[in-house]
Scaffold this motif. Structure first.
Motif, PDB file in Angstrom:
ATOM      1  N   TYR A 126       0.759  -1.673   0.387  1.00  0.00           N
ATOM      2  CA  TYR A 126       0.085   0.095   0.359  1.00  0.00           C
ATOM      3  C   TYR A 126       1.105   1.435   0.012  1.00  0.00           C
ATOM      4  O   TYR A 126       2.631   1.478   0.097  1.00  0.00           O
ATOM      5  CB  TYR A 126      -0.949  -0.439   1.316  1.00  0.00           C
ATOM      6  N   ILE A 127       0.292   1.959   0.045  1.00  0.00           N
ATOM      7  CA  ILE A 127       1.202   4.025  -0.084  1.00  0.00           C
ATOM      8  C   ILE A 127       1.178   3.995   1.234  1.00  0.00           C
ATOM      9  O   ILE A 127       0.213   5.066   2.003  1.00  0.00           O
ATOM     10  CB  ILE A 127       0.328   4.201  -1.086  1.00  0.00           C
ATOM     11  N   ALA A 128       2.241   4.607   1.534  1.00  0.00           N
ATOM     12  CA  ALA A 128       2.206   5.073   2.884  1.00  0.00           C
ATOM     13  C   ALA A 128       2.974   6.043   2.986  1.00  0.00           C
ATOM     14  O   ALA A 128       4.109   7.087   2.314  1.00  0.00           O
ATOM     15  CB  ALA A 128       4.030   4.298   3.867  1.00  0.00           C
ATOM     16  N   ILE A 129       1.638   7.800   3.297  1.00  0.00           N
ATOM     17  CA  ILE A 129       2.526   9.141   2.280  1.00  0.00           C
ATOM     18  C   ILE A 129       2.958   9.328   3.904  1.00  0.00           C
ATOM     19  O   ILE A 129       2.305   9.005   5.090  1.00  0.00           O
ATOM     20  CB  ILE A 129       0.924   9.520   2.202  1.00  0.00           C
ATOM     21  N   PRO A 130       4.087  10.173   3.738  1.00  0.00           N
ATOM     22  CA  PRO A 130       4.226  11.118   4.647  1.00  0.00           C
ATOM     23  C   PRO A 130       2.789  11.214   5.808  1.00  0.00           C
ATOM     24  O   PRO A 130       1.690  11.597   5.864  1.00  0.00           O
ATOM     25  CB  PRO A 130       4.167  12.084   4.827  1.00  0.00           C
ATOM     26  N   GLY A 131       3.584  10.914   7.040  1.00  0.00           N
ATOM     27  CA  GLY A 131       2.915  10.342   8.324  1.00  0.00           C
ATOM     28  C   GLY A 131       2.185   9.583   8.537  1.00  0.00           C
ATOM     29  O   GLY A 131       1.876   8.629   9.944  1.00  0.00           O
ATOM     30  N   ASP A 132       2.277   8.432   7.883  1.00  0.00           N
ATOM     31  CA  ASP A 132       1.705   7.247   7.849  1.00  0.00           C
ATOM     32  C   ASP A 132       2.928   6.590   8.521  1.00  0.00           C
ATOM     33  O   ASP A 132       4.329   7.270   8.839  1.00  0.00           O
ATOM     34  CB  ASP A 132       2.107   6.348   7.054  1.00  0.00           C
ATOM     35  N   LEU A 153      -3.259   7.170  -4.454  1.00  0.00           N
ATOM     36  CA  LEU A 153      -3.922   7.916  -3.702  1.00  0.00           C
ATOM     37  C   LEU A 153      -4.198   9.238  -3.159  1.00  0.00           C
ATOM     38  O   LEU A 153      -3.841  10.220  -3.069  1.00  0.00           O
ATOM     39  CB  LEU A 153      -2.573   7.636  -2.150  1.00  0.00           C
ATOM     40  N   ASP A 154      -5.572   8.985  -3.253  1.00  0.00           N
ATOM     41  CA  ASP A 154      -6.260  10.472  -2.860  1.00  0.00           C
ATOM     42  C   ASP A 154      -6.703  10.854  -1.604  1.00  0.00           C
ATOM     43  O   ASP A 154      -7.700  10.754  -1.054  1.00  0.00           O
ATOM     44  CB  ASP A 154      -7.725  10.756  -3.260  1.00  0.00           C
ATOM     45  N   ALA A 155      -5.296  12.234  -0.680  1.00  0.00           N
ATOM     46  CA  ALA A 155      -5.419  11.790   0.347  1.00  0.00           C
ATOM     47  C   ALA A 155      -6.961  13.050   0.496  1.00  0.00           C
ATOM     48  O   ALA A 155      -7.080  12.606   1.690  1.00  0.00           O
ATOM     49  CB  ALA A 155      -4.256  12.449   0.173  1.00  0.00           C
ATOM     50  N   ALA A 156      -7.536  14.008  -0.376  1.00  0.00           N
ATOM     51  CA  ALA A 156      -7.844  14.818  -0.171  1.00  0.00           C
ATOM     52  C   ALA A 156      -9.460  13.994   0.275  1.00  0.00           C
ATOM     53  O   ALA A 156     -10.038  14.213   2.074  1.00  0.00           O
ATOM     54  CB  ALA A 156      -7.996  15.636  -0.963  1.00  0.00           C
ATOM     55  N   GLU A 157      -9.608  12.729  -0.825  1.00  0.00           N
ATOM     56  CA  GLU A 157     -10.703  12.034  -0.590  1.00  0.00           C
ATOM     57  C   GLU A 157     -10.495  11.357   0.678  1.00  0.00           C
ATOM     58  O   GLU A 157     -11.682  11.188   1.357  1.00  0.00           O
ATOM     59  CB  GLU A 157     -10.660  11.278  -1.511  1.00  0.00           C
ATOM     60  N   PHE A 158      -9.858  10.473   1.021  1.00  0.00           N
ATOM     61  CA  PHE A 158      -8.955   9.757   2.660  1.00  0.00           C
ATOM     62  C   PHE A 158      -9.883  10.809   3.223  1.00  0.00           C
ATOM     63  O   PHE A 158     -10.358  10.447   4.449  1.00  0.00           O
ATOM     64  CB  PHE A 158      -7.734   9.229   2.060  1.00  0.00           C
ATOM     65  N   ASP A 159      -9.136  11.772   3.678  1.00  0.00           N
ATOM     66  CA  ASP A 159      -8.938  12.840   4.212  1.00  0.00           C
ATOM     67  C   ASP A 159     -10.638  13.445   4.503  1.00  0.00           C
ATOM     68  O   ASP A 159     -11.128  13.439   6.214  1.00  0.00           O
ATOM     69  CB  ASP A 159      -8.614  14.529   4.544  1.00  0.00           C
TER      70      ASP A 159
END
Length: 253
Positions: free
Chosen positions: A35-41, A182-188
């Motif tokens: 999976y995609i580990a974005i900053p903060g993960d 990964l659409d971080a805004a959608e996840f947020d």
């Protein structure tokens, strides 16, 4: 005999047996996950203010760790010991299912081992007086749930509940490990909606602890939406880090 400070000031360093890495403050065991580990993960090295050594456990998944065999526990302990040999000052794991091996890891190591669920108990017993309700946020309550925690002796006789986000489409796609972006805004936004509903239906929750490494990038969103204290594994690691890297004070008085 020279003191440690005198040796350090002379730039004299000794070889550490079996070490291939130096300078790491913490070691973290992770699952082999796609999976995609974005900053903060927790699986992203940029998420910390200090050096963290990440190491994956080969040949085991979340299901294997929910009720681990002696063989699986042995693999986890061997990996933990190998990480300790790199000179880290503490160890933890990015997925709560490793809590099933926690006592085995603690018995084998000579450094602090941080367990997010023991941190939950700390929040409940001391920060909230042992009375007020704490909610645990997990990505998938099929893996982390109250039954799992009670079987390990955690959250016993405590006002603690587990809430999973696996039904949210944006999150279930991430759990599957099949997405390439990964659409971080959608996840947020999905996390925000979930928290709004959670607090509306459970106003007695007075603190939240984020268990999932995939949710830690959104800790600030959870806090601003819930408007109550929010904790995650980074807070627990910081707590131990400060006990092993005390600040040296200088200046006028």
């Amino acid at each position: 005999m020279k003191t440690y400070k005198e040796v350090k000031e002379q730039n004299i360093f000794k070889l550490r047996p079996n070490a291939y890495a130096y300078g790491y403050a913490f070691g973290l065991i992770q699952l082999e996950e796609n999976y995609i580990a974005i900053p903060g993960d927790l699986n992203n090295a940029q998420s910390y203010d200090y050096q963290v050594l990440l190491a994956a456990l080969n040949g085991a998944n979340a299901n294997d760790l929910k009720s681990p065999t002696n063989d699986t526990k042995k693999k986890v302990v061997e990996l933990a010991k190998a990480i300790e040999e790199q000179g880290v000052k503490g160890l933890s794991y990015t997925n709560g299912v490793f809590a099933s091996c926690h006592s085995d890891i603690v018995s084998a190591l000579n450094i602090p081992v941080v367990n997010i669920f023991e941190f939950v108990n700390l929040v409940h017993d001391y920060f909230l007086g042992g009375v007020k309700k704490v909610g645990i946020l997990t990505l998938d309550s099929r893996n982390i749930n109250e039954s799992f925690l009670k079987s390990l002796g955690f959250i016993k006789n405590r006002n603690i509940a587990v809430y999973g986000l696996e039904e949210i489409p944006a999150i279930s796609e991430q759990i599957s490990g099949q997405i390439e972006s990964l659409d971080a805004a959608e996840f947020d936004s999905a996390v925000k909606d979930f928290i709004e509903n959670l607090m509306t239906t459970n106003p007695d929750i007075k603190a939240l602890v984020i268990e999932s490494n995939l949710l830690t990038p959104y800790s600030k969103t959870v806090r601003s939406t819930a408007k109550i204290p929010v904790y995650d594994l980074r807070n627990a690691l910081d707590y131990v880090y400060l006990s092993t890297h005390q600040k040296e004070y200088n200046g006028d008085y």
